[in-house]
Design an enzyme around this catalytic site. Structure first.
Site, PDB file in Angstrom:
ATOM      1  N   SER A 130       0.839  -1.194   0.000  1.00 28.93           N
ATOM      2  CA  SER A 130       0.000   0.000   0.000  1.00 28.93           C
ATOM      3  C   SER A 130       0.885   1.260   0.000  1.00 28.93           C
ATOM      4  O   SER A 130       1.637   1.468  -0.954  1.00 28.93           O
ATOM      5  CB  SER A 130      -0.955  -0.039   1.191  1.00 28.93           C
ATOM      6  OG  SER A 130      -1.980   0.917   1.065  1.00 28.93           O
TER       7      SER A 130
ATOM      8  N   ASP B 131      -8.346  -5.480  -6.169  1.00 29.27           N
ATOM      9  CA  ASP B 131      -8.098  -4.342  -5.280  1.00 29.27           C
ATOM     10  C   ASP B 131      -8.524  -3.057  -5.967  1.00 29.27           C
ATOM     11  O   ASP B 131      -8.046  -2.745  -7.062  1.00 29.27           O
ATOM     12  CB  ASP B 131      -6.608  -4.281  -4.929  1.00 29.27           C
ATOM     13  CG  ASP B 131      -6.241  -3.071  -4.090  1.00 29.27           C
ATOM     14  OD1 ASP B 131      -7.132  -2.513  -3.414  1.00 29.27           O
ATOM     15  OD2 ASP B 131      -5.057  -2.681  -4.106  1.00 29.27           O
TER      16      ASP B 131
ATOM     17  N   HIS C 293      -6.421  -6.109  -1.999  1.00 30.50           N
ATOM     18  CA  HIS C 293      -5.310  -5.264  -1.563  1.00 30.50           C
ATOM     19  C   HIS C 293      -4.325  -6.053  -0.693  1.00 30.50           C
ATOM     20  O   HIS C 293      -3.122  -5.861  -0.779  1.00 30.50           O
ATOM     21  CB  HIS C 293      -5.882  -4.082  -0.778  1.00 30.50           C
ATOM     22  CG  HIS C 293      -4.924  -2.975  -0.523  1.00 30.50           C
ATOM     23  ND1 HIS C 293      -4.337  -2.241  -1.524  1.00 30.50           N
ATOM     24  CD2 HIS C 293      -4.446  -2.455   0.645  1.00 30.50           C
ATOM     25  CE1 HIS C 293      -3.544  -1.327  -1.003  1.00 30.50           C
ATOM     26  NE2 HIS C 293      -3.591  -1.429   0.320  1.00 30.50           N
TER      27      HIS C 293
END
Length: 452
Positions: free
Chosen positions: A159, A366, A428
């Site tokens: 991320s 994601d 994600h």
């Protein structure tokens, strides 16, 4: 309970406090504790030896993003650590697909205010400041564990780790070069081998530029049809967003970078996900925990386990410390310093040219850091292998058990010097959704074995 303190003259006033827990995976040697940087700045870490041949296994540093998202809660206990937390028993269960199968791994909570890391938020700085803290942490770690200093070092981040990893890699390489001509007593060359970016935010212009396209028909499970009237508004705003991000790249000041964040984030992230009602980390499903905003009820059990007095004492944490999965104040501090829209990808170019291998992988469901945007910036990166990567086809990636679990593009031999992996049916936090596949991926990557 502190069993050892580690100091080094080259880094006066900084130290490691080590504890020896037996939680999570008692079959391997562990260390947890704090990296004390200053009176108002203390970073928490948890280390696990490899389950197999730890003496010869490489070292990995894993970082989660947020900023302010706990590496221990997400990376370790939700994704790729040696154990997970059972919602039924609220206790640990063995994770057979933990990444410490063949890798010694450190989970580091950074910056200050993240997870068990504590101090004043005034000390939350920039990406460059974060990289310096991680660099000194690694120096002290190698001083205490010199066998690790001789092993390949793999830096991985998820991320916002897409920003962290390039900045850390850049600083390590810069310091290694300086040590060639100006050795400093007590400072070590770090044997940086690879960088891994996991569903990361790295080059915002390419990634925000892909968001409307992905959400409005491009995703495997698109929440909106291309003809939806809302998609027209998002597509119309995208060129302005990209221009503002490019201004941030050019001028790199708060005026341009904060403005880009303030315009692009609501338009292309907040509004589409609010409208969709989907789990923005995994568009295959609805948000299952809207109250917390995290969408995964599993994090409630993780937070409860980490807030147990017995857990905190075993890890060397103040039992009165209130653990949070995500600290939004840390996010705000980074956004106010204009860090979100910086181009961290450009820092990777000289590293790739020196032979430091680069992997970017993305779960294809994601919505936050979608795979199309990640592949796009990887294709645009102007390094020595650019032409080879640009023309590299996507080929099927199969696990050792024969499952077709994704596609891969590679430039260079073996697992590649520059590699993009699309992980099928993963969000994600891809190791949570596809544990077998992602363990296969990281094992091949570290061993430099071909994916296809």
């Amino acid at each position: 309970i502190v069993v050892e303190r580690v100091q080094q003259k080259a880094y006066a006033q900084r130290q490691l406090r080590l504890t020896r827990p037996t939680l999570c995976d008692s079959s391997v040697k562990q260390y947890s504790g704090y990296f004390d940087i200053a009176e108002e700045k203390h970073l928490f870490f948890w280390f696990f030896e490899a389950r197999h041949d730890p003496e010869h296994a490489p070292l990995m540093l894993w970082l989660n993003g947020g900023p302010g998202g706990s590496t221990i809660a997400s990376g370790l206990l939700f994704e790729n650590g040696p154990c997970r937390i059972s919602s039924d028993t609220n206790d640990t269960v063995h994770n057979e697909h933990g990444w410490n199968e063949k890798t010694n791994i450190i989970y580091l909570e950074q910056p200050v205010g993240t997870g068990f890391s504590y101090g004043t938020l005034d000390s939350v700085g920039t990406l460059a400041n974060l990289a310096e803290d991680v660099y000194v942490f690694l120096q002290l770690w190698m001083h205490r564990f010199p066998a690790h200093a001789r092993k390949p070092l793999h830096i991985a981040g998820e991320s916002w780790g897409g920003h962290y990893v390039p900045n850390i890699g850049h600083l390590i390489d810069e310091q290694n070069d300086r040590l060639i001509y100006a050795p400093r007593p007590g400072q070590l060359q770090l044997n940086l081998a690879t960088l891994t970016i996991a569903n990361g935010l790295t080059e915002p212009a390419s990634q925000f530029g892909s968001e409307a396209e992905y959400m409005c028909g491009g995703a495997p499970y698109p929440p909106f049809e291309p003809t939806d009237r809302r998609c027209a508004a998002w597509h119309a705003g995208t060129p302005t967003c990209v221009r503002m991000i490019n201004s941030c790249y050019k001028f790199q000041n708060n005026a341009t970078c904060i403005s880009a964040t303030a315009f692009c984030w609501p338009l292309l992230f907040t509004h589409p996900f609010t409208e969709s009602g989907k789990n923005f980390y995994d568009l295959r499903e609805d948000c299952r925990d809207k109250e917390s905003g995290l969408c995964y009820p599993e994090f409630r059990a993780i937070g409860q386990w980490l807030n147990r007095t017995s857990t905190k004492l075993a890890l060397g944490v103040d039992p009165d410390y209130d653990f949070k999965i995500v600290n939004v104040d840390v996010q705000t501090a980074f956004y106010k310093k204009g860090q979100a829209m910086l181009n961290s990808a450009e820092l990777l170019i000289p590293l790739v040219n020196k032979g430091i291998r680069l992997l970017a992988y993305a779960g294809d469901t994601d919505g936050v850091c979608n795979y199309m945007g990640v592949e796009r910036w990887m294709t645009r990166l102007e390094h020595d292998l650019h032409v080879e990567f640009e023309h590299a086809p996507s080929v099927p990636w199969k696990t050792t058990s024969g499952r077709h679990v994704g596609d891969v593009r590679v430039a260079g031999p073996g697992a590649g010097n520059v590699t993009f992996v699309r992980v099928f049916d993963a969000g994600h936090m891809a190791p949570f959704d596809q544990p077998e596949a992602t363990l296969d991926m990281i094992t091949k990557w570290i061993d430099n074995e071909p994916f296809a």
